[in-house]
Design a protein around this motif. Structure first.
Motif, PDB file in Angstrom:
ATOM      1  N   UNK B 398      34.851  19.390   1.162  1.00 47.74           N
ATOM      2  CA  UNK B 398      34.652  20.302   2.299  1.00 47.74           C
ATOM      3  C   UNK B 398      35.965  20.581   3.033  1.00 47.74           C
ATOM      4  N   UNK B 399      36.130  21.839   3.468  1.00 47.36           N
ATOM      5  CA  UNK B 399      37.337  22.290   4.158  1.00 47.36           C
ATOM      6  C   UNK B 399      37.415  21.652   5.538  1.00 47.36           C
ATOM      7  N   UNK B 400      38.614  21.259   5.925  1.00 51.10           N
ATOM      8  CA  UNK B 400      38.809  20.767   7.286  1.00 51.10           C
ATOM      9  C   UNK B 400      40.151  21.285   7.791  1.00 51.10           C
ATOM     10  N   UNK B 401      40.282  21.352   9.061  1.00 57.12           N
ATOM     11  CA  UNK B 401      41.553  21.787   9.653  1.00 57.12           C
ATOM     12  C   UNK B 401      41.653  23.298   9.740  1.00 57.12           C
ATOM     13  N   UNK B 402      42.872  23.764   9.937  1.00 61.24           N
ATOM     14  CA  UNK B 402      43.065  25.206  10.060  1.00 61.24           C
ATOM     15  C   UNK B 402      44.165  25.641   9.111  1.00 61.24           C
ATOM     16  N   UNK B 403      44.154  26.925   8.784  1.00 59.29           N
ATOM     17  CA  UNK B 403      45.144  27.471   7.855  1.00 59.29           C
ATOM     18  C   UNK B 403      46.209  28.207   8.659  1.00 59.29           C
ATOM     19  N   UNK B 404      47.466  27.837   8.485  1.00 52.59           N
ATOM     20  CA  UNK B 404      48.524  28.477   9.271  1.00 52.59           C
ATOM     21  C   UNK B 404      49.556  29.128   8.355  1.00 52.59           C
ATOM     22  N   UNK B 405      50.143  30.208   8.852  1.00 49.65           N
ATOM     23  CA  UNK B 405      51.245  30.867   8.140  1.00 49.65           C
ATOM     24  C   UNK B 405      52.443  30.888   9.080  1.00 49.65           C
ATOM     25  N   UNK B 406      53.501  30.202   8.708  1.00 51.84           N
ATOM     26  CA  UNK B 406      54.701  30.167   9.547  1.00 51.84           C
ATOM     27  C   UNK B 406      55.575  31.379   9.258  1.00 51.84           C
ATOM     28  N   UNK B 407      56.198  31.896  10.304  1.00 50.03           N
ATOM     29  CA  UNK B 407      57.110  33.038  10.130  1.00 50.03           C
ATOM     30  C   UNK B 407      58.187  32.946  11.188  1.00 50.03           C
ATOM     31  N   UNK B 408      59.297  33.654  10.948  1.00 51.00           N
ATOM     32  CA  UNK B 408      60.358  33.678  11.949  1.00 51.00           C
ATOM     33  C   UNK B 408      60.160  34.898  12.834  1.00 51.00           C
ATOM     34  N   UNK B 409      60.110  34.672  14.145  1.00 49.52           N
ATOM     35  CA  UNK B 409      59.757  35.772  15.044  1.00 49.52           C
ATOM     36  C   UNK B 409      60.954  36.656  15.361  1.00 49.52           C
ATOM     37  N   UNK B 410      62.137  36.355  14.780  1.00 53.97           N
ATOM     38  CA  UNK B 410      63.241  37.304  14.969  1.00 53.97           C
ATOM     39  C   UNK B 410      63.215  38.395  13.892  1.00 53.97           C
ATOM     40  N   UNK B 411      62.195  38.382  13.074  1.00 54.80           N
ATOM     41  CA  UNK B 411      62.015  39.452  12.090  1.00 54.80           C
ATOM     42  C   UNK B 411      60.674  40.127  12.328  1.00 54.80           C
ATOM     43  N   UNK B 412      60.410  41.243  11.638  1.00 53.31           N
ATOM     44  CA  UNK B 412      59.180  42.006  11.898  1.00 53.31           C
ATOM     45  C   UNK B 412      57.978  41.419  11.157  1.00 53.31           C
ATOM     46  N   UNK B 413      57.546  40.230  11.535  1.00 54.43           N
ATOM     47  CA  UNK B 413      56.489  39.557  10.767  1.00 54.43           C
ATOM     48  C   UNK B 413      55.204  39.307  11.536  1.00 54.43           C
ATOM     49  N   UNK B 414      55.288  39.273  12.867  1.00 53.39           N
ATOM     50  CA  UNK B 414      54.123  38.871  13.656  1.00 53.39           C
ATOM     51  C   UNK B 414      52.893  39.725  13.330  1.00 53.39           C
TER      52      UNK B 414
END
Lengths: 308, 559
Positions: B398-414
């Motif tokens: 069973x799935x637990x926790x959360x899924x995160x995607x890290x990015x650098x906010x000084x680029x156009x990624x948000x």
């Protein structure tokens, strides 16, 4: 008087050391290794990383890095950026342009602001006064980048009266539009400050006394009212010079001015601590000196201050 | 007393003004000394070109550039700003034509019987602009310099396939030269590789492989400021922070003969300012648009607008050691995540169609690209299938926790990270979110140190137009940019076989098989290819963007 100036200059030494230490610490604490970032998404060769890290003293503890930097500064060696260019060259290239822009801006806001402010203050409550108040409120409400883009589009692209960007050759004519954009916000403050100060002083006791002595209205306004009204305005303009130098980042970006704002922005992004610290230190010195000039102008405007 | 401060002030101003005058004077005197020699050359080149080929023009083309981050040494330049200059002032063994196919330039032939030992013969008659002939040593010495660890060259890893690299590229090198390089004669040298690489000739157009004249090794720092090349152009002036101007090199004998009177690469503080200059006709060519222009540039520029896929692949990587992402459970979860992302919608809504939804792990501008690699159906949005796969995985553990995607906010990624996270949230019903890092340096450090937790954005811009460049460095076991630590014996074997393949077709088929393995394992979730967005003003003609998103400057005409 000279003792006063000398004391102020000596006091700027701890300001210099404190400011550089603080800034160096902040750049040092920036997360991430700037050398690793040089490689982009590519693999970083350990040998190359080690060599570069040693070259820029990045392998040493923070305080050692700082002292090495300070030692360099004392011998007028500000170090180099990652592209091996001396920081002093970078600053010598960027500062004249920004100083030119800042002085043009200052002249624009001082002359226009004081003239309009004085007229509005003398004719308080009139149509001119009300119009100026409303217009200045509108200008204060507009962010500088909106004003910059709109004026650039209108005068540069649509009407073609001016070149939309400044570029390498920052002539007087090319800098007029950026100076207006950069100075518009402060202009509104100068107008309002002058107007308020004038109308306050018009009702002051010393003005009533002067009038009672039978001095002509012209002399009362120019000597008694104007001179006293200028003290807060000069304070504001003095502090503004410093913020104009540092606050030009947005305007320099919009109009492609190769000034200090752009140098600072690029260097922070690349984590080039030697450049950032040197530029910010120079800006701190500009603040210190412009404050000193303001204090000296006080003494000229108000004799009482000279004897303190 | 009243006069003293003023005179001090005046003197200070005089010093400042004087200093700036001296500085500008230095700059312009340099410019002048260069101009006297090169103006005449540009005239003669333009004159002869005009008489000879008929299509040549004499106008100076202005194009968007950026201050090179490093001195202009071929092996130490790994970014576009310096790359644009280097490919213009140097001629390598091969160059890439508009389609990205390699064409011999200085090389007369590049041959091998086993794809491991390569014999390179040079066309005689090439010279550097200082008159020195281009010989086998010009290449071999330059490559040895680039590979030597103590020289700390940013692009040293390009010499990694050559025998002897490990000894040369160490913190304390045990050899000064690559054992795989042998000079046979002035016009011939051999390259022995560690393993067979059938696409080795394809790499040789990259700027790291350019030749260097002897003068460079005497003082590399001075050379980086004022490089001497053998390319279609030569450096006229480098006005630091402002522009780099190039004039045609009259001794150039290759195919990339400049069709204009020179090239001026102008640096801008923002792309907004550059775009404003294109609209008002002050700048001829722009190859990077500001976000504010993405909705309008196609109507502003009409048929002079360019919006085409580039050799830039974007994805996010799910590290192999992430909980719930190993084994069969991990495979199902990766597939579910991939299928829960609506790439078409995100590229049109967030990027105004300036990204092209991915169909594979390479790029459409690369020879051998296919949009129907078996297994790529996981890139098609299918909410129901995604849910089903996720439920299947939940049945294993069973799935637990959360899924995160890290990015650098000084680029156009948000924006896109938020959109993808929302997509996962809505489709799979899990907690998903973006994790911003303040700077590129920060996220790179954490990725390199393997301290990053969760998935992270990843991207790859090819150095040379080859499928192997998109696959090997990123997913081969232990490869330099394999940041997710993916390892598959099957994939590695296919890459090795493809590298040793006797011909391109056979190689391509093997690379497609290798991609099928990737689609099965999904070490990274392919998202889209970045497009090159730009265009030109009506002042210039014949503007073509190459496979690497850089305009072919030499071909541009301007009256």
């Amino acid at each position: 008087m000279w003792w006063y100036v000398g004391r102020r200059l000596i006091a700027s030494i701890p300001v210099f050391i404190g400011a550089t230490l603080l800034i160096y610490a902040m750049v040092f604490l920036l997360p991430g290794d700037p050398v690793a970032a040089l490689f982009g998404d590519r693999p970083a060769n350990p040998a190359t990383v080690a060599a570069l890290t040693a070259q820029y003293n990045l392998d040493k503890p923070f305080i050692v890095q700082y002292l090495l930097y300070l030692k360099g500064v004392l011998t007028l060696d500000f170090g180099t950026n990652f592209a091996q260019r001396p920081v002093i060259d970078l600053m010598a290239q960027a500062f004249p342009t920004t100083i030119k822009l800042a002085l043009m801006t200052l002249a624009f806001e001082a002359v226009l602001g004081i003239v309009v402010g004085v007229i509005a203050g003398l004719r308080r409550g009139g149509v001119f006064d009300s119009t100026v108040l409303i217009l200045s409120l509108v200008v204060i409400a507009i962010p500088v980048f909106v004003l910059g883009f709109v004026l650039q589009f209108l005068f540069g692209i649509k009407l073609g009266w001016v070149e939309p960007t400044v570029g390498a050759d920052a002539t007087f004519a090319k800098l007029i539009l950026p100076a207006i954009v950069l100075g518009s916000l402060s202009l509104a403050y100068v107008i309002r400050l002058t107007r308020q100060s004038i109308s306050d002083n018009l009702n002051a006791d010393f003005v009533r006394t002067a009038r009672a002595k039978g001095i002509s209205n012209r002399r009362v306004i120019s000597v008694h009212v104007l001179r006293n009204s200028m003290i807060p305005v000069v304070t504001f303009l003095g502090a503004d010079l410093g913020s104009l130098m540092a606050g030009a980042i947005v305007t320099e970006g919009i109009f492609n001015i190769q000034g200090i704002g752009r140098l600072l922005y690029d260097s922070i992004r690349r984590g080039e601590s030697t450049v950032v610290v040197s530029v910010v230190t120079a800006l701190v010195l500009v603040y210190v000196i412009s404050n000193l000039i303001v204090d000296l102008l006080y003494a000229a405007l108000d004799p009482r201050i000279r004897y303190v | 007393m009243g006069h003293t401060p003023r005179s001090v002030l005046l003197r200070t101003v005089a010093v400042i003004v004087g200093t700036s005058l001296v500085l500008t004077a230095c700059g312009s005197s340099n410019d002048n000394s260069n101009t006297t020699t090169s103006t005449s050359s540009s005239d003669s080149a333009a004159g002869s070109g005009g008489a000879g080929s008929g299509g040549a023009t004499t106008g100076i083309v202005t194009a968007l550039g950026s201050e090179p981050q490093n001195p202009l040494v071929p092996t130490n330049t790994n970014e576009v700003g310096g790359g644009k200059v280097l490919t213009s002032i140097f001629a390598g063994l091969v160059y890439y034509d508009a389609e990205g196919a390699p064409q011999n330039e200085v090389a007369e032939s590049i041959t091998s019987d086993d794809s491991q030992t390569w014999t390179i013969t040079l066309e005689p008659g090439w010279t550097f602009t200082n008159g020195e002939p281009v010989t086998a040593n010009s290449f071999v010495d330059a490559w040895n310099y680039g590979a030597l660890g103590t020289n700390a060259q940013l692009s040293s890893y390009f010499f990694d396939p050559i025998e002897g690299f490990a000894e040369v590229n160490a913190e304390t090198p045990t050899a000064q030269t690559l054992s795989g390089l042998t000079v046979v004669s002035d016009t011939e040298f051999t390259v022995k590789l560690v393993s067979p690489q059938s696409d080795f000739p394809l790499r040789l157009g990259y700027s790291a492989y350019m030749p260097l004249p002897k003068a460079a090794f005497a003082d590399m720092a001075a050379f980086g400021e004022n490089p001497i090349g053998n390319g279609p152009y030569k450096l006229q002036a480098w006005d630091h922070g402002n522009s780099i101007s190039l004039v045609p090199n009259e001794t150039y004998t290759g195919d990339r003969v400049p069709q204009n009177g020179g090239l001026n690469l102008v640096f801008y503080a923002t792309n907004d300012a550059a775009y404003a200059d294109v609209l008002s006709g002050n700048l001829d060519v722009i190859d990077q648009l500001p976000p504010s222009a993405l909705t309008t540039f196609e109507s502003d520029l009409g048929d002079r607008a360019v919006n085409q896929p580039a050799a830039i692949f974007q994805s996010f990587t799910i590290p192999q050691n992430l909980p719930h992402f190993g084994g069969d459970e991990g495979k199902l979860r990766r597939e579910a995540i991939s299928m829960a992302i609506n790439r078409d919608e995100i590229t049109s809504v967030i990027f105004n169609n300036t990204r092209t939804p991915a169909k594979d792990f390479t790029s459409p501008v690369i020879a051998g690209y296919s949009d129907s690699v078996p297994g790529n159906e996981v890139l098609t949005y299918d909410a129901d299938a995604a849910k089903a796969k996720w439920a299947e995985a939940d049945a294993i553990a069973p799935w637990s926790g959360s899924f995160t995607i890290a990015y650098n906010s000084d680029g156009p990624h948000k924006e896109w990270v938020d959109a993808v996270s929302n997509s996962l949230k809505n489709t799979l019903g899990i907690d998903a979110s973006g994790v911003p890092f303040p700077s590129f340096a920060d996220i790179r450090t954490q990725i390199t140190d393997r301290t990053i937790t969760g998935a992270f954005r990843s991207g790859w811009q090819a150095d040379y137009p080859s499928m192997s460049n998109f696959l090997g460095p990123l997913y081969y076991t232990g490869a330099g940019s394999n940041d997710g630590d993916y390892s598959s014996a099957e994939f590695d074997k296919l890459i090795d076989q493809a590298a040793a393949a006797p011909d391109t077709e056979a190689g391509t088929a093997l690379y497609q098989q290798a991609q099928t393995v990737l689609f099965n394992d999904l070490p990274a979730i392919p998202l889209w290819y970045q497009n090159v967005d730009g265009g030109s003003a009506d002042t210039v003609g014949n503007v073509t963007f190459g496979w690497d998103s850089v305009p072919l400057y030499y071909a541009i005409t301007k009256e």
